[in-house]
Design a protein around this motif. Structure first.
Motif, PDB file in Angstrom:
ATOM      1  N   LYS A 149       0.841  -1.198   0.000  1.00 36.58           N
ATOM      2  CA  LYS A 149       0.000   0.000   0.000  1.00 36.58           C
ATOM      3  C   LYS A 149       0.876   1.247   0.000  1.00 36.58           C
ATOM      4  N   LEU A 150       0.468   2.245  -0.803  1.00 31.88           N
ATOM      5  CA  LEU A 150       1.235   3.488  -0.905  1.00 31.88           C
ATOM      6  C   LEU A 150       0.392   4.671  -0.431  1.00 31.88           C
ATOM      7  N   TYR A 151       1.037   5.572   0.277  1.00 33.12           N
ATOM      8  CA  TYR A 151       0.388   6.813   0.695  1.00 33.12           C
ATOM      9  C   TYR A 151       1.123   7.992   0.070  1.00 33.12           C
ATOM     10  N   SER A 152       0.373   8.979  -0.436  1.00 30.30           N
ATOM     11  CA  SER A 152       1.016  10.236  -0.816  1.00 30.30           C
ATOM     12  C   SER A 152      -0.017  11.315  -1.125  1.00 30.30           C
ATOM     13  N   HIS A 153       0.494  12.514  -1.373  1.00 29.42           N
ATOM     14  CA  HIS A 153      -0.352  13.608  -1.837  1.00 29.42           C
ATOM     15  C   HIS A 153      -0.732  13.318  -3.296  1.00 29.42           C
ATOM     16  N   PRO A 154      -1.975  13.655  -3.718  1.00 27.49           N
ATOM     17  CA  PRO A 154      -2.400  13.356  -5.090  1.00 27.49           C
ATOM     18  C   PRO A 154      -1.411  13.830  -6.167  1.00 27.49           C
ATOM     19  N   GLN A 155      -0.763  14.990  -5.977  1.00 24.77           N
ATOM     20  CA  GLN A 155       0.164  15.491  -7.001  1.00 24.77           C
ATOM     21  C   GLN A 155       1.369  14.570  -7.188  1.00 24.77           C
ATOM     22  N   ALA A 156       1.751  13.840  -6.135  1.00 21.58           N
ATOM     23  CA  ALA A 156       2.976  13.037  -6.210  1.00 21.58           C
ATOM     24  C   ALA A 156       2.844  11.845  -7.168  1.00 21.58           C
ATOM     25  N   TRP A 157       1.642  11.253  -7.257  1.00 21.55           N
ATOM     26  CA  TRP A 157       1.485  10.119  -8.187  1.00 21.55           C
ATOM     27  C   TRP A 157       1.863  10.554  -9.601  1.00 21.55           C
ATOM     28  N   GLY A 158       1.383  11.735  -9.990  1.00 21.34           N
ATOM     29  CA  GLY A 158       1.626  12.232 -11.334  1.00 21.34           C
ATOM     30  C   GLY A 158       3.089  12.587 -11.573  1.00 21.34           C
ATOM     31  N   GLN A 185      -3.327   5.349  -1.700  1.00 22.74           N
ATOM     32  CA  GLN A 185      -4.250   6.128  -0.858  1.00 22.74           C
ATOM     33  C   GLN A 185      -3.794   7.589  -0.843  1.00 22.74           C
ATOM     34  N   ASP A 186      -4.707   8.470  -1.270  1.00 19.23           N
ATOM     35  CA  ASP A 186      -4.415   9.910  -1.235  1.00 19.23           C
ATOM     36  C   ASP A 186      -4.462  10.417   0.198  1.00 19.23           C
ATOM     37  N   VAL A 187      -3.497  11.233   0.576  1.00 18.51           N
ATOM     38  CA  VAL A 187      -3.566  11.918   1.869  1.00 18.51           C
ATOM     39  C   VAL A 187      -3.225  13.393   1.656  1.00 18.51           C
ATOM     40  N   GLU A 203       4.078  10.013   8.020  1.00 13.92           N
ATOM     41  CA  GLU A 203       3.599   9.808   9.393  1.00 13.92           C
ATOM     42  C   GLU A 203       2.742   8.531   9.476  1.00 13.92           C
ATOM     43  N   LEU A 204       1.846   8.358   8.474  1.00 11.54           N
ATOM     44  CA  LEU A 204       0.976   7.181   8.471  1.00 11.54           C
ATOM     45  C   LEU A 204       1.774   5.894   8.319  1.00 11.54           C
ATOM     46  N   VAL A 205       2.798   5.933   7.458  1.00  7.47           N
ATOM     47  CA  VAL A 205       3.617   4.738   7.243  1.00  7.47           C
ATOM     48  C   VAL A 205       4.411   4.412   8.509  1.00  7.47           C
ATOM     49  N   ALA A 206       4.870   5.453   9.207  1.00  9.67           N
ATOM     50  CA  ALA A 206       5.637   5.233  10.444  1.00  9.67           C
ATOM     51  C   ALA A 206       4.777   4.531  11.492  1.00  9.67           C
ATOM     52  N   SER A 256     -16.991  14.015   9.082  1.00 13.16           N
ATOM     53  CA  SER A 256     -16.842  12.694   8.470  1.00 13.16           C
ATOM     54  C   SER A 256     -15.511  12.537   7.758  1.00 13.16           C
ATOM     55  N   GLU A 257     -14.974  11.333   7.835  1.00 13.96           N
ATOM     56  CA  GLU A 257     -13.745  11.011   7.109  1.00 13.96           C
ATOM     57  C   GLU A 257     -14.059  10.915   5.619  1.00 13.96           C
ATOM     58  N   ARG A 258     -13.141  11.413   4.774  1.00 15.76           N
ATOM     59  CA  ARG A 258     -13.359  11.358   3.331  1.00 15.76           C
ATOM     60  C   ARG A 258     -12.349  10.455   2.643  1.00 15.76           C
ATOM     61  N   GLN A 259     -12.848   9.619   1.767  1.00 14.71           N
ATOM     62  CA  GLN A 259     -11.938   8.741   1.022  1.00 14.71           C
ATOM     63  C   GLN A 259     -12.149   8.948  -0.481  1.00 14.71           C
ATOM     64  N   ASP A 260     -11.066   9.352  -1.146  1.00 15.61           N
ATOM     65  CA  ASP A 260     -11.124   9.517  -2.605  1.00 15.61           C
ATOM     66  C   ASP A 260     -11.183   8.155  -3.281  1.00 15.61           C
ATOM     67  N   VAL A 261     -12.049   8.014  -4.272  1.00 17.66           N
ATOM     68  CA  VAL A 261     -12.035   6.814  -5.108  1.00 17.66           C
ATOM     69  C   VAL A 261     -12.105   7.251  -6.571  1.00 17.66           C
ATOM     70  N   SER A 262     -11.995   6.275  -7.483  1.00 14.25           N
ATOM     71  CA  SER A 262     -11.795   6.609  -8.891  1.00 14.25           C
ATOM     72  C   SER A 262     -13.026   7.178  -9.586  1.00 14.25           C
ATOM     73  N   SER A 263     -14.221   6.939  -9.064  1.00 12.84           N
ATOM     74  CA  SER A 263     -15.435   7.470  -9.699  1.00 12.84           C
ATOM     75  C   SER A 263     -16.555   7.526  -8.676  1.00 12.84           C
ATOM     76  N   THR A 264     -17.591   8.322  -8.976  1.00 18.11           N
ATOM     77  CA  THR A 264     -18.733   8.400  -8.056  1.00 18.11           C
ATOM     78  C   THR A 264     -19.480   7.057  -8.049  1.00 18.11           C
ATOM     79  N   SER A 265     -19.461   6.336  -9.165  1.00 19.61           N
ATOM     80  CA  SER A 265     -20.102   5.021  -9.216  1.00 19.61           C
ATOM     81  C   SER A 265     -19.385   4.018  -8.322  1.00 19.61           C
TER      82      SER A 265
END
Lengths: 355, 355
Positions: A153-162, A178-180, A188-191, B175-184
């Motif tokens: 599992k990988l954690y990062s800011h959305p910009q980093a994937w790109g 997982q976006d954070v 911090e989460l990985v630690a 509420s906690e928010r989790q990004d996913v690839s689409s609203t579906s």
């Protein structure tokens, strides 16, 4: 400490914005304060809780930071006095941070078994091998420093994937992402993940802060991957006329400036155009051309007035002088004739060549 | 079925892009095929696996879809033959989907206790009440249809958070928010969550597909929240000259067209400018003004050539005629003198007034 300036920046500590803030404001005269969101930095400066703010503006690979543009657009009228007074560039060197998989203790297996498991070789979860469907795969410019097969599992800011596409597609194709909120938060989460099977795309400084192993270094696609940060201040701030190394006020006296700072300064202005007037944007941009103001960046965002109506951000070379003189003031007067809701967002000394 | 066209779209089924594809291609002559990512749609059309593709381009509240722009920029040279041949607009009506909290059975408690618990009243996790720190809170235009206090976790596509800010800040602040690839996909995840404490920002059609309860309806900030989709085709496709109701080829004969389609059509072109030539962008934009081509949208993305060098996307009113005639062809010839790497991305009939 008494008399020290408060510099608000997008945290947490060890973020790239923290690095930008340190570059621009080092020394004991500055108290650096991490805030949770970009809008918090704007609010701290607008309310005079902070003397200056540091926010990300654009990345050379991923483009503009739309949250920052939207805060300058200020559709809710919460930051009417914010102007830009400086900029800072930070080279982005992403690392893969996690936990090195410990080799199986020699005493429990024969040496032949250990060799076969060879857990420290840089075996990956994927390869940049040409296939029929992908004859020309992205070539990562680096490889893992250690085995990363255990990373699930990988954690990062959305910009980093790109920014790390090649490395990720070559070595971590099957991993869940997982976006954070920040690359620091990812570390911090990985630690705190006891399974040891997660990893973060984050910075070297975050590895130190959170005591993580560096599994790979320089995993960004481009060696010149750089983020530009803007330094913001309050327009009517009492210290806005103080001379200071790292910024210049939004409007200034420039009596000896023969070419309106076109070689040394940049300026930012935003405006909307009449939704019904189809030629208005073209005419607005022609104003900059007429006055010899060369554009360095151009962005558009929804204006919030009506669908398909935009607010435009034009950044150009030059600075606005006091007293209404010079090319910039002349252009702004003409812009007011063709554009609506024009907002002056400041002039500052260009830092691009000094980074 | 024999002879049917394959229309690739950004899935999964019940996505807003699916709705756009249905609007543009309804009937038994079309086989609609959901794909996982926007780049898969481009690839399917480039490789002629699909006759047409449907991809999101911009949302009226959130702005451009940068993934789509980057696929048109095509830095990896994977989609050289893709052009735009049509557009579709879909009104975005977001719903909060989840599980209605069942009232406690009457037999186990006295009626007084049930009244105090009153689980079906629209009590929320927050309020849009003015406070000292937020004197002018965002006002949501709707309220929950049922009690949503049990909602602890939210799933949605990243763009949806920005489109439902008021409702979320008023009723689901904690509420906690989790990004996913689409609203579906968000709806699918909530449907499989047995705890019943998660909810998705998704569409009404997704509620039906995944058998979820609609906890709130029309939770988007703006009633006119709309997404624009582009229909793409392969430039050299053998069917590119076929007349068809829903699209027009990239270049066409327009002998009777007195004003180059400026009232009926739009066109898209991308270009970069010489990094060293500071005035090049301004001169490039002046070309459109000179030929009376009014800009309808303007975007910039990193060019991939060098940091702070951009690729620009100019959309304007008018269409390109065959035979090199007309204002658009004249402008393109002049653009080639000031811009580099200019790419023609097609003309299509404007659908804005017909949606």
């Amino acid at each position: 400490m008494e008399g020290a300036w408060t510099i608000a920046f997008l945290g947490p500590k060890a973020s790239y914005t923290h690095q930008a803030a340190l570059n621009a404001f080092s020394g004991s005269n500055f108290h650096l304060e991490p805030l949770i969101a970009i809008e918090d930095v704007f609010e701290a400066v607008q309310c005079s809780h902070a003397n200056r703010g540091v926010v990300p503006f654009e990345n050379s690979t991923n483009g503009s930071v739309v949250q920052t543009l939207d805060l300058f657009a200020d559709l809710q009228k919460r930051n009417p006095d914010i102007i830009v007074c400086g900029e800072a560039y930070v080279g982005v060197r992403h690392c893969l941070l996690g936990h090195v998989k410990k080799p199986v203790p020699a005493s429990t297996f024969s040496s032949a078994v250990i060799e076969a498991n060879d857990d420290l070789s840089p075996i990956s979860s994927g390869r940049a091998t040409p296939t029929l469907t992908m004859p020309d795969p992205l070539q990562p410019k680096t490889q893992p420093l250690t085995n990363i097969k255990h990373v699930r599992k990988l954690y990062s800011h959305p910009q980093a994937w790109g920014q790390c596409k090649s490395f990720l597609s070559a070595y971590l194709k099957g991993s869940e992402r997982q976006d954070v909120s920040s690359t620091s938060r990812a570390a911090e989460l990985v630690a705190s993940d006891e399974s040891g099977t997660s990893a973060a795309i984050s910075s070297e400084i975050a590895a130190r802060v959170h005591s993580l192993d560096i599994l790979a270094q320089g995993i960004e696609d481009r060696p010149d991957n750089t983020t530009r940060f803007l330094i913001i201040m309050r327009r009517s701030s009492p210290d806005s006329r103080h001379g200071e190394m790292h910024d210049t006020p939004g409007i200034q006296d420039c009596p000896d400036d023969q070419n309106d700072g076109m070689d040394t300064h940049k300026s930012l202005v935003s405006f909307t155009v009449d939704h019904e007037d189809a030629g208005a944007l073209t005419r607005a941009l022609a104003v900059f051309q007429k006055h010899g103001l060369n554009l360095t960046s151009f962005n558009s965002r929804p204006s919030g007035i009506a669908p398909w109506n935009y607010i435009f951000f034009v950044e150009f070379k030059g600075r606005r002088c006091g007293g209404g003189e010079g090319a910039v003031n002349a252009a702004l007067r003409e812009l007011d004739e063709v554009a609506r809701g024009r907002r002056w967002l400041g002039s500052w000394e260009s830092n691009l060549d000094r980074r």
